[in-house]
Design a protein around this motif. Structure first.
Motif, PDB file in Angstrom:
ATOM      1  N   ALA A   8     -24.283  -8.466   8.010  1.00 41.49           N
ATOM      2  CA  ALA A   8     -25.216  -7.621   7.255  1.00 41.49           C
ATOM      3  C   ALA A   8     -24.568  -6.341   6.762  1.00 41.49           C
ATOM      4  N   ALA A   9     -23.415  -5.961   7.327  1.00 39.93           N
ATOM      5  CA  ALA A   9     -22.832  -4.659   7.014  1.00 39.93           C
ATOM      6  C   ALA A   9     -22.554  -4.451   5.525  1.00 39.93           C
ATOM      7  N   PRO A  10     -21.889  -5.398   4.811  1.00 39.40           N
ATOM      8  CA  PRO A  10     -21.642  -5.169   3.385  1.00 39.40           C
ATOM      9  C   PRO A  10     -22.932  -5.018   2.575  1.00 39.40           C
ATOM     10  N   ASP A  11     -23.924  -5.849   2.862  1.00 38.21           N
ATOM     11  CA  ASP A  11     -25.196  -5.752   2.147  1.00 38.21           C
ATOM     12  C   ASP A  11     -25.902  -4.442   2.466  1.00 38.21           C
ATOM     13  N   LEU A  12     -25.867  -4.044   3.732  1.00 36.80           N
ATOM     14  CA  LEU A  12     -26.518  -2.799   4.136  1.00 36.80           C
ATOM     15  C   LEU A  12     -25.805  -1.601   3.518  1.00 36.80           C
ATOM     16  N   ALA A  13     -24.478  -1.683   3.449  1.00 38.59           N
ATOM     17  CA  ALA A  13     -23.711  -0.614   2.806  1.00 38.59           C
ATOM     18  C   ALA A  13     -24.106  -0.477   1.343  1.00 38.59           C
ATOM     19  N   LEU A  67     -20.479   1.958   6.786  1.00 36.99           N
ATOM     20  CA  LEU A  67     -20.805   0.539   6.835  1.00 36.99           C
ATOM     21  C   LEU A  67     -19.837  -0.337   6.055  1.00 36.99           C
ATOM     22  N   ASP A  68     -19.285   0.188   4.952  1.00 36.79           N
ATOM     23  CA  ASP A  68     -18.425  -0.670   4.129  1.00 36.79           C
ATOM     24  C   ASP A  68     -16.999  -0.770   4.651  1.00 36.79           C
ATOM     25  N   GLY A  69     -16.696  -0.025   5.708  1.00 31.59           N
ATOM     26  CA  GLY A  69     -15.388  -0.144   6.343  1.00 31.59           C
ATOM     27  C   GLY A  69     -14.283   0.638   5.675  1.00 31.59           C
ATOM     28  N   THR A  70     -14.577   1.367   4.627  1.00 34.34           N
ATOM     29  CA  THR A  70     -13.536   2.102   3.905  1.00 34.34           C
ATOM     30  C   THR A  70     -13.285   3.473   4.503  1.00 34.34           C
ATOM     31  N   GLY A  71     -14.258   3.969   5.265  1.00 27.46           N
ATOM     32  CA  GLY A  71     -14.114   5.306   5.826  1.00 27.46           C
ATOM     33  C   GLY A  71     -14.318   6.421   4.822  1.00 27.46           C
ATOM     34  N   ARG A  72     -14.810   6.099   3.630  1.00 25.70           N
ATOM     35  CA  ARG A  72     -15.046   7.136   2.626  1.00 25.70           C
ATOM     36  C   ARG A  72     -16.188   8.050   3.066  1.00 25.70           C
ATOM     37  N   THR A  73     -16.045   9.323   2.771  1.00 20.15           N
ATOM     38  CA  THR A  73     -17.082  10.294   3.084  1.00 20.15           C
ATOM     39  C   THR A  73     -18.072  10.380   1.931  1.00 20.15           C
ATOM     40  N   GLU A  74     -19.152  11.137   2.154  1.00 20.40           N
ATOM     41  CA  GLU A  74     -20.102  11.333   1.062  1.00 20.40           C
ATOM     42  C   GLU A  74     -19.447  12.043  -0.118  1.00 20.40           C
ATOM     43  N   ASP A  75     -18.511  12.957   0.141  1.00 17.22           N
ATOM     44  CA  ASP A  75     -17.807  13.636  -0.948  1.00 17.22           C
ATOM     45  C   ASP A  75     -16.917  12.657  -1.716  1.00 17.22           C
ATOM     46  N   ASP A  76     -16.248  11.772  -1.009  1.00 19.77           N
ATOM     47  CA  ASP A  76     -15.422  10.761  -1.687  1.00 19.77           C
ATOM     48  C   ASP A  76     -16.275   9.932  -2.639  1.00 19.77           C
TER      49      ASP A  76
END
Length: 257
Positions: A8-13, A67-76
């Motif tokens: 579910a993680a990719p869809d939830l992301a 959730l998407d596993g990229t580790g991107r922040t909200e600023d990214d």
């Protein structure tokens, strides 16, 4: 999250990203009213609504990055993506137009957002459920603001009523996209992870119809429906809006304050 299927993680992301983009883009649009609103009171009101939306965006985009596993922040996610990577509904990026157009856009969005966030508050994901509880209460105040101004303009002068009627006609073809359901959303709704907004459309229509009718205006019956924002297809006005949003980051990449 505990009990959350890994699949579910990719869809939830993606779902969190879409909701975050809606809030971010609409917040940026409302920021353009600062020092330009019809009155000082409205300058403050629209500024505060924009701040709430930016706060929603930060929570949702941060969640999407985890959730998407990229580790991107909200600023990214806010400042480094290109236009086609944004997944907001087209309604949220529509130009402000005159004050009536902004009111019509707020009327459509806030009634949808309250219903969606109230449903989200019951979802299996505890972080999104907590967010939904908080956001529904905040957007309910935004909805009251839009309702009041819709009625005020509709029952004001001939000119204000004409402008409000024109604004509703301008905005309404963009409302259907808010309730679209794709495969990712169907999977999430089917598993009980998050609710789909599709079943909310009837309630949304009944509520906005009541407000528009109280304003003495006809409910629009559009002959077409805009779509594409969720998959990265945007209006021609979107590019300048994102350039404005990202302008400081583009000038000073990696800068901190």
């Amino acid at each position: 999250m505990p009990g959350e299927p890994p699949s579910a993680a990719p869809d939830l992301a993606l779902h969190a990203l879409r909701l975050g983009d809606d809030a971010l883009v609409l917040g940026q649009r409302l920021c353009q009213w600062i020092t330009r609103a019809p009155t000082i009171d409205e300058d403050l009101a629209l500024s505060n609504i924009a701040l709430d939306l930016i706060g929603h965006a930060r929570i949702l985009l941060a969640r999407a990055g985890r959730l998407d596993g990229t580790g991107r922040t909200e600023d990214d996610l806010a400042y480094t993506r290109r236009e086609r990577a944004f997944t907001n509904a087209l309604l949220t990026e529509l130009p402000n137009g005159d004050f009536a157009t902004t009111v019509a856009r707020q009327l459509a969005y806030t009634h949808y957002a309250v219903l969606h966030y109230e449903a989200l508050a019951q979802c299996a994901d505890t972080e999104l459920a907590a967010f939904g509880t908080r956001a529904a209460k905040e957007v309910a105040f935004h909805r009251l603001h839009a309702d009041r101004w819709t009625v005020t303009l509709g029952r004001g002068t001939d000119d204000s009523a004409r402008r409000m009627r024109h604004a509703l006609d301008r905005v309404w073809p963009y409302t259907g996209e808010l309730f679209e359901e794709d495969e990712a959303l169907r999977r999430l709704a089917g598993s009980g992870a998050v609710p789909s907004p599709a079943p909310l459309r009837g309630t949304w229509l009944a509520r906005v119809t009541a407000v528009v009718t109280e304003a003495g205006l006809p409910v629009p019956e559009p002959t077409w429906s805009a779509t594409g924002g969720r998959s990265g297809l945007h209006t021609e006005e979107f590019g300048p809006l994102i350039a404005e949003l990202q302008s400081v980051h583009r000038q000073f990449p990696g800068g901190t304050w």
